[in-house]
Scaffold this active site. Structure first.
Site, short mmCIF file in Angstrom:
data_model
loop_
_atom_site.label_atom_id
_atom_site.label_comp_id
_atom_site.label_asym_id
_atom_site.label_seq_id
_atom_site.Cartn_x
_atom_site.Cartn_y
_atom_site.Cartn_z
N GLY A 1 1.31 -1.38 -0.14
CA GLY A 1 -0.25 -0.01 0.06
C GLY A 1 0.32 1.12 0.43
N ALA A 2 0.72 2.12 0.59
CA ALA A 2 1.17 3.44 -0.05
C ALA A 2 1.73 3.56 -1.37
CB ALA A 2 2.29 4.12 1.23
N HIS B 1 4.91 2.49 -7.92
CA HIS B 1 3.88 1.28 -7.94
C HIS B 1 3.11 1.57 -9.10
CE1 HIS B 1 4.11 1.34 -3.21
NE2 HIS B 1 4.24 0.40 -3.72
N LYS C 1 14.25 -1.35 -7.12
CA LYS C 1 14.57 -0.56 -6.26
C LYS C 1 14.91 -1.26 -5.27
CE LYS C 1 12.69 2.41 -2.97
NZ LYS C 1 12.82 1.55 -1.62
N ARG D 1 8.12 5.43 2.37
CA ARG D 1 9.04 6.29 3.15
C ARG D 1 9.43 7.41 2.83
NH1 ARG D 1 11.21 1.85 6.96
NH2 ARG D 1 10.26 -0.13 6.05
#
Ligand code: PAF
Length: 299
Positions: free
Chosen positions: A36-37, A42, A156, A194
């Site tokens: 998520g986030a 994404h 990443k 993050r």
């Protein structure tokens, strides 16, 4: 064929029924696992999956077994409604949003573990090797639930990608693993969930991570660095100047993650650093200057 869009499915039987119907219609299935986030990184995974598959499943599951630090798990951003909207806009057909009980209905007694340096070095050394056990286990469970034709992972998380490729090969899981390049902000910061926790000033500080990786890569490719250690020193100095606490900055083999002993062939440079209390990772690859290698071999 029109794509049927179901925004969210929360149980394994419902997802299996949905995918069985889509497969019966002739669709192949692409899968993007996430916690998520969601951000543009994404979306690049989802878009890549949508370019090749009629059905794209995005899982949104903050996996507790890959966090050693309970506070880190607690702080992990949760933005479900925005995630669903972003995933669907990027080309997802459905978001799979299970509870912890749905993924581990009888607790987590079974663990998938890739032994050796792939799990123990770098992130494994800093976060504990159980981090990658948690990742390998949940990805195996998710692949078993979805049984996708292909699953998409970001470069990443280079070490995670190596771990996933290894257990998928070893366990003969019939899913193709597709790597998608890291997406960066205009000024070079690798996108990460993050990053949301960085203040404006920390965001500027964090740019030093990409600068340090680029400088180390340049020192290797133009021959300024005579050894992996010299390239690492170049990168670490940039992090120090920016006031960033470096956890590791290492030149390694891109296949085994073994520490590079000399500047030869393709190399992976990986970095983990703390900006304030936010832990960020990034990496780059570089090919050591072939001319200098040849000159060194002749001398
Ligand atoms: O990269 C992530 O977000 C997670 O490690 C993954 C692959 C979704 C497993 O929880």
């Amino acid at each position: 064929m029109t794509k049927s869009i179901v925004n969210a499915i929360r149980t394994v039987p419902d997802l299996r029924e949905h995918l069985a119907a889509r497969r019966a219609d002739g669709s192949s299935v692409g899968f993007v696992p996430t916690m998520g986030a969601l951000h543009a990184g994404h979306c690049a995974l989802i878009e890549a999956a949508a370019a090749s598959h009629g059905e794209v499943v995005v899982s949104i599951f903050v996996n507790p077994t890959q966090f050693e630090d309970a506070a880190d798990l607690e702080r992990y951003p949760r933005t479900e409604q925005a995630d669903i909207e972003m995933a669907i806009a990027a080309g997802a057909s459905v978001c799979f949003i299970p509870t912890v009980d749905e993924i581990y209905p009888r607790g987590a007694a079974t663990t998938v573990s890739v032994s050796g340096g792939l799990s123990n070095r770098l992130e494994g050394a800093e976060r504990g090797s159980s981090h990658f056990d948690g990742v390998a286990t949940v990805v195996t469970v998710l692949l078993n639930i979805c049984q996708p034709d292909a699953a998409y992972f970001g470069e990443k998380d280079a070490q995670q990608l190596l771990v996933v490729r290894r257990f998928v090969t070893d366990l003969q899981i019939p899913t193709k693993i597709v790597a998608v390049p890291t997406v960066r902000s205009a000024d070079g910061l690798a996108l990460s969930s993050r990053n949301q926790r960085l203040s404006d000033q920390e965001t500027v500080q964090a740019l030093a991570i990409a600068r340090a990786l680029a400088a180390a890569a340049e020192a290797i490719s133009d021959g300024t660095a005579g050894s992996p250690e010299e390239a690492e020193t170049t990168g670490r100095a940039i992090l120090d100047d920016a006031g960033i606490a470096c956890e590791y900055f290492e030149v390694t083999s891109p296949d085994t993650l073994a520490r590079a002993e000399r500047l030869d062939g393709e190399l992976l440079i990986s970095c983990a650093a703390r900006v304030g209390d936010v832990r960020l990772i990034d990496n780059t690859t570089v090919v050591a200057n072939p001319t200098r290698e040849a000159a060194t071999a002749r001398s």
